[in-house]
Write a protein that holds these residues in place. Structure first.
Motif, PDB file in Angstrom:
ATOM      1  N   GLU A  98       0.708  -1.064  -0.279  1.00 14.54           N
ATOM      2  CA  GLU A  98      -0.087   0.094   0.363  1.00 14.54           C
ATOM      3  C   GLU A  98       0.559   1.427   0.264  1.00 14.54           C
ATOM      4  OE1 GLU A  98      -3.046   0.015   0.516  1.00 14.54           O
ATOM      5  OE2 GLU A  98      -4.097  -1.850   0.386  1.00 14.54           O
ATOM      6  N   LEU A  99       1.973   1.040   0.625  1.00 14.81           N
ATOM      7  CA  LEU A  99       3.088   2.434   0.832  1.00 14.81           C
ATOM      8  C   LEU A  99       3.514   2.608  -0.660  1.00 14.81           C
ATOM      9  CD1 LEU A  99       4.878   1.424   4.552  1.00 14.81           C
ATOM     10  CD2 LEU A  99       3.227   2.722   3.981  1.00 14.81           C
ATOM     11  N   ALA A 100       3.666   1.473  -1.455  1.00 16.24           N
ATOM     12  CA  ALA A 100       4.441   1.723  -2.527  1.00 16.24           C
ATOM     13  C   ALA A 100       3.160   2.245  -3.761  1.00 16.24           C
ATOM     14  CB  ALA A 100       4.828   0.220  -3.146  1.00 16.24           C
ATOM     15  N   ALA A 101       2.047   2.845  -3.211  1.00 19.33           N
ATOM     16  CA  ALA A 101       1.108   2.647  -4.065  1.00 19.33           C
ATOM     17  C   ALA A 101       1.110   4.376  -4.211  1.00 19.33           C
ATOM     18  CB  ALA A 101      -0.236   1.978  -3.985  1.00 19.33           C
ATOM     19  N   LYS A 102       1.187   4.507  -2.646  1.00 24.61           N
ATOM     20  CA  LYS A 102       0.300   5.750  -2.141  1.00 24.61           C
ATOM     21  C   LYS A 102       0.732   7.157  -1.161  1.00 24.61           C
ATOM     22  CE  LYS A 102      -3.300   4.480   1.390  1.00 24.61           C
ATOM     23  NZ  LYS A 102      -4.185   3.879   1.665  1.00 24.61           N
ATOM     24  N   GLY A 103       2.111   5.804  -0.230  1.00 26.63           N
ATOM     25  CA  GLY A 103       3.061   6.832   0.122  1.00 26.63           C
ATOM     26  C   GLY A 103       4.184   6.681   0.528  1.00 26.63           C
ATOM     27  N   PRO A 104       4.990   7.824   1.292  1.00 22.60           N
ATOM     28  CA  PRO A 104       6.298   8.488   0.128  1.00 22.60           C
ATOM     29  C   PRO A 104       7.773   7.338   0.032  1.00 22.60           C
ATOM     30  CG  PRO A 104       5.981   8.442   2.597  1.00 22.60           C
ATOM     31  CD  PRO A 104       5.124   7.847   2.309  1.00 22.60           C
ATOM     32  N   THR A 105       8.225   7.484  -0.746  1.00 23.85           N
ATOM     33  CA  THR A 105       8.982   6.465  -1.270  1.00 23.85           C
ATOM     34  C   THR A 105      10.159   6.768  -1.746  1.00 23.85           C
ATOM     35  OG1 THR A 105       7.631   5.894  -3.287  1.00 23.85           O
ATOM     36  CG2 THR A 105       7.504   4.502  -1.567  1.00 23.85           C
ATOM     37  N   ILE A 106      10.873   6.572  -2.171  1.00 23.61           N
ATOM     38  CA  ILE A 106      12.290   6.730  -3.114  1.00 23.61           C
ATOM     39  C   ILE A 106      12.695   5.667  -3.541  1.00 23.61           C
ATOM     40  CG2 ILE A 106      12.376   9.261  -1.889  1.00 23.61           C
ATOM     41  CD1 ILE A 106      15.005   8.399  -0.613  1.00 23.61           C
ATOM     42  N   PRO A 107      13.732   5.664  -4.692  1.00 24.33           N
ATOM     43  CA  PRO A 107      14.514   4.620  -5.400  1.00 24.33           C
ATOM     44  C   PRO A 107      15.754   4.145  -4.739  1.00 24.33           C
ATOM     45  CG  PRO A 107      13.786   6.234  -7.106  1.00 24.33           C
ATOM     46  CD  PRO A 107      12.752   6.670  -5.903  1.00 24.33           C
ATOM     47  N   TYR A 108      15.929   3.281  -4.561  1.00 26.34           N
ATOM     48  CA  TYR A 108      17.001   2.183  -3.970  1.00 26.34           C
ATOM     49  C   TYR A 108      17.960   3.324  -5.050  1.00 26.34           C
ATOM     50  CZ  TYR A 108      21.277   0.621  -1.863  1.00 26.34           C
ATOM     51  OH  TYR A 108      22.454   0.456  -1.964  1.00 26.34           O
ATOM     52  N   ASP A 109      19.489   4.292  -4.902  1.00 26.06           N
ATOM     53  CA  ASP A 109      19.768   4.016  -6.491  1.00 26.06           C
ATOM     54  C   ASP A 109      21.825   4.137  -5.481  1.00 26.06           C
ATOM     55  OD1 ASP A 109      20.935   6.084  -4.058  1.00 26.06           O
ATOM     56  OD2 ASP A 109      20.112   8.632  -5.210  1.00 26.06           O
ATOM     57  N   GLY A 110      21.677   2.742  -4.900  1.00 29.09           N
ATOM     58  CA  GLY A 110      23.090   2.960  -4.229  1.00 29.09           C
ATOM     59  C   GLY A 110      24.102   3.579  -3.848  1.00 29.09           C
ATOM     60  N   ARG A 111      23.532   4.653  -2.875  1.00 30.03           N
ATOM     61  CA  ARG A 111      23.941   5.514  -2.108  1.00 30.03           C
ATOM     62  C   ARG A 111      23.499   5.016  -0.883  1.00 30.03           C
ATOM     63  NH1 ARG A 111      20.281  10.683  -1.321  1.00 30.03           N
ATOM     64  NH2 ARG A 111      19.133   9.399  -2.285  1.00 30.03           N
ATOM     65  N   PRO A 112      24.937   5.418   0.595  1.00 33.55           N
ATOM     66  CA  PRO A 112      24.709   4.391   1.381  1.00 33.55           C
ATOM     67  C   PRO A 112      23.400   4.737   2.728  1.00 33.55           C
ATOM     68  CG  PRO A 112      27.124   5.456   1.467  1.00 33.55           C
ATOM     69  CD  PRO A 112      25.473   5.378  -0.030  1.00 33.55           C
ATOM     70  N   LEU A 113      22.682   3.954   3.258  1.00 30.18           N
ATOM     71  CA  LEU A 113      21.593   4.357   3.884  1.00 30.18           C
ATOM     72  C   LEU A 113      21.523   5.331   4.756  1.00 30.18           C
ATOM     73  CD1 LEU A 113      19.027   2.429   3.706  1.00 30.18           C
ATOM     74  CD2 LEU A 113      19.410   1.259   5.570  1.00 30.18           C
ATOM     75  N   ALA A 114      22.602   6.311   5.636  1.00 33.23           N
ATOM     76  CA  ALA A 114      23.506   6.862   5.531  1.00 33.23           C
ATOM     77  C   ALA A 114      21.919   7.818   4.697  1.00 33.23           C
ATOM     78  CB  ALA A 114      24.972   7.340   6.293  1.00 33.23           C
ATOM     79  N   ASP A 115      22.320   7.607   3.970  1.00 30.97           N
ATOM     80  CA  ASP A 115      22.540   9.269   3.022  1.00 30.97           C
ATOM     81  C   ASP A 115      21.114   9.101   2.654  1.00 30.97           C
ATOM     82  OD1 ASP A 115      24.951  10.071   3.133  1.00 30.97           O
ATOM     83  OD2 ASP A 115      25.904   9.030   1.307  1.00 30.97           O
ATOM     84  N   VAL A 116      20.235   8.143   2.645  1.00 30.07           N
ATOM     85  CA  VAL A 116      18.902   7.660   1.490  1.00 30.07           C
ATOM     86  C   VAL A 116      17.907   8.319   2.581  1.00 30.07           C
ATOM     87  CG1 VAL A 116      17.430   5.823   0.850  1.00 30.07           C
ATOM     88  CG2 VAL A 116      19.617   6.015   0.663  1.00 30.07           C
ATOM     89  N   VAL A 117      18.537   7.456   4.054  1.00 32.51           N
ATOM     90  CA  VAL A 117      17.050   7.871   4.807  1.00 32.51           C
ATOM     91  C   VAL A 117      16.692   9.719   5.049  1.00 32.51           C
ATOM     92  CG1 VAL A 117      17.140   7.785   7.859  1.00 32.51           C
ATOM     93  CG2 VAL A 117      17.861   5.873   6.895  1.00 32.51           C
ATOM     94  N   PRO A 118      17.581  10.520   5.358  1.00 30.45           N
ATOM     95  CA  PRO A 118      17.185  11.980   5.317  1.00 30.45           C
ATOM     96  C   PRO A 118      16.334  12.204   3.865  1.00 30.45           C
ATOM     97  CG  PRO A 118      19.605  11.962   5.857  1.00 30.45           C
ATOM     98  CD  PRO A 118      19.418  10.231   5.808  1.00 30.45           C
ATOM     99  N   ALA A 119      16.786  11.450   3.281  1.00 28.92           N
ATOM    100  CA  ALA A 119      15.991  12.046   1.433  1.00 28.92           C
ATOM    101  C   ALA A 119      14.584  11.074   1.475  1.00 28.92           C
ATOM    102  CB  ALA A 119      16.441  11.499   0.516  1.00 28.92           C
ATOM    103  N   LEU A 120      14.335  10.149   2.171  1.00 25.57           N
ATOM    104  CA  LEU A 120      13.066   9.469   2.474  1.00 25.57           C
ATOM    105  C   LEU A 120      12.058  10.035   3.327  1.00 25.57           C
ATOM    106  CD1 LEU A 120      11.250   7.263   1.441  1.00 25.57           C
ATOM    107  CD2 LEU A 120      12.398   5.330   4.111  1.00 25.57           C
ATOM    108  N   VAL A 121      12.834  10.634   4.923  1.00 27.30           N
ATOM    109  CA  VAL A 121      11.820  11.906   5.621  1.00 27.30           C
ATOM    110  C   VAL A 121      11.422  13.003   5.004  1.00 27.30           C
ATOM    111  CG1 VAL A 121      12.248  12.645   7.356  1.00 27.30           C
ATOM    112  CG2 VAL A 121      13.270  10.586   7.998  1.00 27.30           C
ATOM    113  N   ASP A 122      12.674  13.368   3.729  1.00 30.59           N
ATOM    114  CA  ASP A 122      12.465  14.687   3.502  1.00 30.59           C
ATOM    115  C   ASP A 122      10.920  14.718   2.775  1.00 30.59           C
ATOM    116  OD1 ASP A 122      13.644  16.612   4.192  1.00 30.59           O
ATOM    117  OD2 ASP A 122      15.752  16.022   3.267  1.00 30.59           O
ATOM    118  N   GLU A 123      10.999  13.612   1.401  1.00 30.45           N
ATOM    119  CA  GLU A 123      10.051  13.410   1.263  1.00 30.45           C
ATOM    120  C   GLU A 123       8.672  13.402   1.709  1.00 30.45           C
ATOM    121  OE1 GLU A 123       7.937  12.324  -2.692  1.00 30.45           O
ATOM    122  OE2 GLU A 123       9.753  13.000  -1.769  1.00 30.45           O
TER     123      GLU A 123
END
Length: 297
Positions: A98-123
């Motif tokens: 359900e989240l994939a269809a309508k929630g905040p998501t970002i594609p994994y692009d190979g960055r360290p998870l420490a960099d991905v988490v702030p981007a996900l929270v911002d989204e």
């Protein structure tokens, strides 16, 4: 031979399947999920390390993975509404879908998870801000005098103003911030407009929609609020200027007002040293035909 062919085909098909993982980004949410026996992780740091390893493995196999923000409270409410057992991995899988269809998501692009988490929270913050602002705009309804949809008129005017702000900005990358304090919750929205080597401006459509909606809400509710633009280009000082919301229009800030806003500590009121290589200035003239008129009643 046929069995081998089937295995090969399944491996090929597996690469065609896109996946989504619901991520518990902070310790508080992680502890909330530990009340379920089927959630077997007991250390948030190790959990994040395992998630990152899984993401890297899938990426190395050519698989696409989307990361969604997993909220334990929303999960519990979802299970209560659908009658699912919250202590079952299959329920978490359905909620993540359900989240994939309508929630905040970002594609994994190979960055360290420490960099991905702030981007996900911002989204997640961006999406929540847009939904909240859009709801408030819709609640304004139609004008009792002329029947015009107030929110739609404000959005049309805001769109024209944002276009004019970007069109009149100096060449380079632009960073716009809009802050609205006249609503039940203070709203802050950011718009990035980067310029490529050919001079074309690139916007993220979702970010632009959220930003314009927040500006529209400020215009419709008549503030208070303001917009600040920062432009950056190689070999020139950054330029910072802005406007305050005044009725259904924008009123330019003076260079001194912009300087005071950037060089004063909001908590203590003490002066802060200005940044080097930055010009605090008045905004360009947006012109007399900046946008369709807003609602007049």
């Amino acid at each position: 031979m046929t069995h081998t062919d089937h295995q090969t085909m399944r491996r090929v098909l597996r690469r065609e399947i896109a996946g989504t993982i619901g991520l518990l980004t902070d310790e508080h949410d992680f502890r909330a999920m530990r009340r379920y026996r089927s959630f077997t992780f007991d250390d948030h740091k190790i959990y994040l390390e395992q998630v990152e390893a899984l993401l890297r493995t899938r990426a190395s196999m050519g698989s696409h993975t989307t990361i969604a923000l997993f909220d334990p409270q929303e999960y519990a409410e979802y299970c209560a509404e659908t009658g699912l057992d919250p202590d079952a991995p299959s329920s978490r899988t359905r909620f993540t879908a359900e989240l994939a269809a309508k929630g905040p998501t970002i594609p994994y692009d190979g960055r360290p998870l420490a960099d991905v988490v702030p981007a996900l929270v911002d989204e997640a913050v961006r999406q929540a801000t847009w939904e909240y602002a859009a709801t408030l705009l819709a609640r304004l309804g139609s004008c009792a005098t002329c029947g015009e949809d107030i929110g739609r008129a404000a959005f049309t005017r805001a769109s024209g103003l944002v276009v004019r702000i970007l069109d009149t900005a100096p060449p380079g990358n632009r960073h716009l911030v809009c802050s609205i304090t006249g609503t039940p919750e203070t709203l802050v929205s950011v718009l990035h407009a980067d310029e490529d080597d050919q001079g074309a401006t690139h916007l993220d459509e979702a970010e632009a929609l959220e930003f314009t909606t927040v500006v529209a809400l400020g215009l419709a509710t008549r503030g208070p609020g303001g917009l600040v633009m920062r432009t950056s280009a190689p070999g020139t000082p950054d330029r910072i200027y802005g406007w305050r919301l005044r009725g259904d229009d924008l009123e330019p800030l003076t260079a001194g007002e912009v300087f005071d806003a950037y060089c004063t500590d909001l908590d203590s009121g003490d002066l802060i040293s200005p940044e080097s290589g930055v010009d605090y200035c008045v905004p360009p003239d947006l012109g007399s035909d900046t946008a369709p008129p807003g609602h007049q009643h």
